[in-house]
Design a protein around this motif. Structure first.
Motif, PDB file in Angstrom:
ATOM      1  N   GLN A  20       5.135  28.442   7.393  1.00 19.65           N
ATOM      2  CA  GLN A  20       6.083  27.933   6.402  1.00 19.65           C
ATOM      3  C   GLN A  20       6.447  29.016   5.385  1.00 19.65           C
ATOM      4  O   GLN A  20       7.609  29.119   4.965  1.00 19.65           O
ATOM      5  CB  GLN A  20       5.490  26.708   5.705  1.00 19.65           C
ATOM      6  N   GLN A  21       5.457  29.795   5.011  1.00 18.99           N
ATOM      7  CA  GLN A  21       5.721  30.887   4.070  1.00 18.99           C
ATOM      8  C   GLN A  21       6.654  31.923   4.692  1.00 18.99           C
ATOM      9  O   GLN A  21       7.558  32.454   4.020  1.00 18.99           O
ATOM     10  CB  GLN A  21       4.401  31.526   3.636  1.00 18.99           C
ATOM     11  N   ALA A  22       6.442  32.202   5.969  1.00 13.79           N
ATOM     12  CA  ALA A  22       7.313  33.161   6.654  1.00 13.79           C
ATOM     13  C   ALA A  22       8.738  32.629   6.743  1.00 13.79           C
ATOM     14  O   ALA A  22       9.709  33.379   6.574  1.00 13.79           O
ATOM     15  CB  ALA A  22       6.760  33.457   8.052  1.00 13.79           C
ATOM     16  N   LEU A  23       8.878  31.354   6.991  1.00 13.78           N
ATOM     17  CA  LEU A  23      10.205  30.756   7.010  1.00 13.78           C
ATOM     18  C   LEU A  23      10.888  30.885   5.657  1.00 13.78           C
ATOM     19  O   LEU A  23      12.067  31.245   5.569  1.00 13.78           O
ATOM     20  CB  LEU A  23      10.116  29.269   7.393  1.00 13.78           C
ATOM     21  N   ALA A  24      10.125  30.569   4.594  1.00 16.46           N
ATOM     22  CA  ALA A  24      10.680  30.651   3.244  1.00 16.46           C
ATOM     23  C   ALA A  24      11.110  32.079   2.906  1.00 16.46           C
ATOM     24  O   ALA A  24      12.059  32.291   2.149  1.00 16.46           O
ATOM     25  CB  ALA A  24       9.659  30.142   2.229  1.00 16.46           C
ATOM     26  N   GLY A  25      10.405  33.046   3.484  1.00 20.41           N
ATOM     27  CA  GLY A  25      10.737  34.445   3.227  1.00 20.41           C
ATOM     28  C   GLY A  25      11.785  35.007   4.159  1.00 20.41           C
ATOM     29  O   GLY A  25      12.116  36.200   4.078  1.00 20.41           O
ATOM     30  N   GLY A  26      12.282  34.182   5.073  1.00 20.09           N
ATOM     31  CA  GLY A  26      13.318  34.633   5.992  1.00 20.09           C
ATOM     32  C   GLY A  26      12.809  35.445   7.165  1.00 20.09           C
ATOM     33  O   GLY A  26      13.587  36.155   7.817  1.00 20.09           O
ATOM     34  N   HIS A  27      11.517  35.323   7.463  1.00 25.91           N
ATOM     35  CA  HIS A  27      10.923  36.105   8.558  1.00 25.91           C
ATOM     36  C   HIS A  27      10.771  35.210   9.790  1.00 25.91           C
ATOM     37  O   HIS A  27       9.679  34.711  10.098  1.00 25.91           O
ATOM     38  CB  HIS A  27       9.578  36.679   8.122  1.00 25.91           C
ATOM     39  N   ALA A  28      11.858  34.990  10.478  1.00 26.31           N
ATOM     40  CA  ALA A  28      11.875  34.032  11.579  1.00 26.31           C
ATOM     41  C   ALA A  28      10.945  34.427  12.725  1.00 26.31           C
ATOM     42  O   ALA A  28      10.270  33.580  13.303  1.00 26.31           O
ATOM     43  CB  ALA A  28      13.301  33.865  12.098  1.00 26.31           C
ATOM     44  N   GLU A  29      10.894  35.705  13.060  1.00 29.55           N
ATOM     45  CA  GLU A  29      10.066  36.135  14.183  1.00 29.55           C
ATOM     46  C   GLU A  29       8.591  35.894  13.909  1.00 29.55           C
ATOM     47  O   GLU A  29       7.852  35.395  14.770  1.00 29.55           O
ATOM     48  CB  GLU A  29      10.317  37.618  14.476  1.00 29.55           C
ATOM     49  N   ALA A  30       8.152  36.230  12.687  1.00 31.23           N
ATOM     50  CA  ALA A  30       6.756  35.991  12.317  1.00 31.23           C
ATOM     51  C   ALA A  30       6.457  34.502  12.272  1.00 31.23           C
ATOM     52  O   ALA A  30       5.397  34.050  12.726  1.00 31.23           O
ATOM     53  CB  ALA A  30       6.457  36.638  10.971  1.00 31.23           C
ATOM     54  N   ALA A  31       7.393  33.721  11.724  1.00 32.90           N
ATOM     55  CA  ALA A  31       7.214  32.279  11.645  1.00 32.90           C
ATOM     56  C   ALA A  31       7.096  31.669  13.027  1.00 32.90           C
ATOM     57  O   ALA A  31       6.251  30.786  13.270  1.00 32.90           O
ATOM     58  CB  ALA A  31       8.383  31.653  10.893  1.00 32.90           C
ATOM     59  N   ASN A  32       7.901  32.143  13.944  1.00 34.35           N
ATOM     60  CA  ASN A  32       7.866  31.621  15.307  1.00 34.35           C
ATOM     61  C   ASN A  32       6.496  31.821  15.943  1.00 34.35           C
ATOM     62  O   ASN A  32       5.945  30.907  16.565  1.00 34.35           O
ATOM     63  CB  ASN A  32       8.940  32.308  16.146  1.00 34.35           C
ATOM     64  N   ALA A  33       5.930  32.998  15.782  1.00 32.98           N
ATOM     65  CA  ALA A  33       4.618  33.286  16.372  1.00 32.98           C
ATOM     66  C   ALA A  33       3.523  32.436  15.742  1.00 32.98           C
ATOM     67  O   ALA A  33       2.652  31.900  16.437  1.00 32.98           O
ATOM     68  CB  ALA A  33       4.298  34.769  16.207  1.00 32.98           C
ATOM     69  N   LEU A  34       3.562  32.283  14.425  1.00 29.51           N
ATOM     70  CA  LEU A  34       2.548  31.506  13.723  1.00 29.51           C
ATOM     71  C   LEU A  34       2.641  30.019  14.071  1.00 29.51           C
ATOM     72  O   LEU A  34       1.630  29.357  14.351  1.00 29.51           O
ATOM     73  CB  LEU A  34       2.708  31.701  12.217  1.00 29.51           C
ATOM     74  N   LEU A  35       3.855  29.490  14.061  1.00 24.38           N
ATOM     75  CA  LEU A  35       4.031  28.066  14.334  1.00 24.38           C
ATOM     76  C   LEU A  35       3.779  27.738  15.804  1.00 24.38           C
ATOM     77  O   LEU A  35       3.287  26.650  16.126  1.00 24.38           O
ATOM     78  CB  LEU A  35       5.432  27.629  13.917  1.00 24.38           C
ATOM     79  N   ARG A  36       4.087  28.692  16.677  1.00 21.05           N
ATOM     80  CA  ARG A  36       3.771  28.464  18.088  1.00 21.05           C
ATOM     81  C   ARG A  36       2.263  28.311  18.264  1.00 21.05           C
ATOM     82  O   ARG A  36       1.804  27.442  19.013  1.00 21.05           O
ATOM     83  CB  ARG A  36       4.274  29.630  18.928  1.00 21.05           C
ATOM     84  N   ALA A  37       1.492  29.111  17.588  1.00 16.53           N
ATOM     85  CA  ALA A  37       0.032  29.008  17.673  1.00 16.53           C
ATOM     86  C   ALA A  37      -0.455  27.691  17.089  1.00 16.53           C
ATOM     87  O   ALA A  37      -1.357  27.043  17.642  1.00 16.53           O
ATOM     88  CB  ALA A  37      -0.613  30.190  16.953  1.00 16.53           C
ATOM     89  N   ALA A  38       0.155  27.263  15.973  1.00 20.78           N
ATOM     90  CA  ALA A  38      -0.235  25.992  15.360  1.00 20.78           C
ATOM     91  C   ALA A  38       0.154  24.815  16.251  1.00 20.78           C
ATOM     92  O   ALA A  38      -0.518  23.770  16.259  1.00 20.78           O
ATOM     93  CB  ALA A  38       0.415  25.853  13.989  1.00 20.78           C
ATOM     94  N   ARG A  39       1.222  24.973  17.024  1.00 14.74           N
ATOM     95  CA  ARG A  39       1.673  23.912  17.929  1.00 14.74           C
ATOM     96  C   ARG A  39       0.704  23.700  19.085  1.00 14.74           C
ATOM     97  O   ARG A  39       0.682  22.636  19.711  1.00 14.74           O
ATOM     98  CB  ARG A  39       3.063  24.254  18.466  1.00 14.74           C
ATOM     99  N   ASP A  40      -0.113  24.679  19.370  1.00 13.19           N
ATOM    100  CA  ASP A  40      -1.081  24.566  20.459  1.00 13.19           C
ATOM    101  C   ASP A  40      -2.320  23.778  20.076  1.00 13.19           C
ATOM    102  O   ASP A  40      -3.173  23.506  20.933  1.00 13.19           O
ATOM    103  CB  ASP A  40      -1.499  25.964  20.934  1.00 13.19           C
ATOM    104  N   VAL A  41      -2.442  23.422  18.781  1.00 17.70           N
ATOM    105  CA  VAL A  41      -3.620  22.693  18.286  1.00 17.70           C
ATOM    106  C   VAL A  41      -3.219  21.245  18.031  1.00 17.70           C
ATOM    107  O   VAL A  41      -2.247  20.996  17.301  1.00 17.70           O
ATOM    108  CB  VAL A  41      -4.166  23.335  16.994  1.00 17.70           C
TER     109      VAL A  41
END
Length: 299
Positions: A20-41
């Motif tokens: 969420q922080q990466a999204l707020a900062g406009g870092h879509a690529e980083a956000a995608n990787a982080l949220l993809r990992a969270a989606r696996d849990v």
């Protein structure tokens, strides 16, 4: 980036926060990787999924399917998939199952020479939180689709997410008011859950929503389901158990029902006459529920 905590749940929650922080900062690529990992849990799966979908990140199912893939946290059908032992990817399975339902309905309607794409208006009754609705909207457009459910949150979610018309249902069939009639009324897996006291009453009430010349399509747990569940029908051809996958509706009103072909044919004939029968397809939906197609006489 801060240190990730050691427990799996804490890790997932922190991945979600960092995403969420990466999204707020406009870092879509980083956000995608982080949220993809969270989606696996499992504990963070749906929250991460909805963030990915809402922001159109590369991992979004919507980018592959061309439709709104947001899933309500209150969706009992999604949670059924998430808790099923055969589902290793509940989000994919849930979305694919809606598409499967669409294909099964389209083929069924082709068999009665009333293609879905030519339906000017469709009422999806007992629609839930949109497992099927999202796919119906993709092929018909939201303007031709109305959804109705006894769970108000489900109707609101579908209206907001998919842009469809919404109609609140009621526990008492006779209290439902139809603002109009529909060329197709589609009722998936409602009559497979109703007790005897309301089964025929809902059949009659839903028939009232069908436009002259239109179709009522509904499903039941028939002979195959009876054998799989190892239940015994009563003398009328009916069995009901007060349990289901839904946590939102009283199990006495929405449990699990099984019916014989003779029972359904008898109730339909008594209510509307035998001439309305158009098609019967055993084990049609999910290779489990029987499909019934009734046509209302044209005026």
């Amino acid at each position: 980036m801060s240190t990730i905590d050691s427990t799996p749940l804490a890790q997932a929650e922190q991945l979600l926060t960092l995403g969420q922080q990466a999204l707020a900062g406009g870092h879509a690529e980083a956000a995608n990787a982080l949220l993809r990992a969270a989606r696996d849990v499992p504990a963070t799966r749906l929250r991460a999924h909805n963030l990915i979908e809402a922001h159109g990140l590369p991992e979004a199912f919507g980018a592959m399917m061309g439709l709104n893939c947001a899933i309500s946290p209150a969706d009992d059908i999604f949670h059924f998939f998430a808790g099923h032992p055969t589902s290793i990817n509940p989000i994919r399975d849930y979305l694919a199952d809606g598409w499967r339902t669409l294909s099964e309905l389209m083929v069924l309607l082709e068999q009665v020479d009333q293609p879905l794409l030519r339906s000017p208006s469709v009422l999806e009754f007992a629609s839930g939180h949109g497992r099927f609705t999202r796919h119906l909207v993709k092929v018909l457009g939201a303007e031709r689709v109305t959804v109705s459910d006894v769970v108000g949150d489900a109707v609101s979610f579908a209206q907001q997410a998919f842009g469809v018309q919404g109609l609140a249902s009621h526990a008492v069939p006779e209290d439902v008011e139809w603002p109009r009639s529909y060329a197709l009324v589609f009722v998936l897996s409602l009559f497979s859950h109703l007790p005897r006291s309301s089964w025929t009453r809902w059949l009659v009430r839903l028939w009232d929503a069908v436009a002259p010349g239109g179709l009522l399509v509904f499903t039941t747990h028939g002979q195959e389901a009876v054998q799989r569940a190892n239940v015994s029908l009563d003398a009328s051809g009916f069995f009901f158990a007060a349990s289901s996958e839904s946590n939102a509706i009283d199990a006495q009103e929405y449990g699990t029902a099984f019916t014989s072909e003779a029972f359904v044919r008898g109730e339909v004939a008594a209510a509307f006459g035998e001439a309305v029968f158009t098609h019967f397809a055993p084990q049609w939906f999910w290779h489990h529920q029987d499909a019934w197609v009734l046509r209302k006489p044209a005026e």
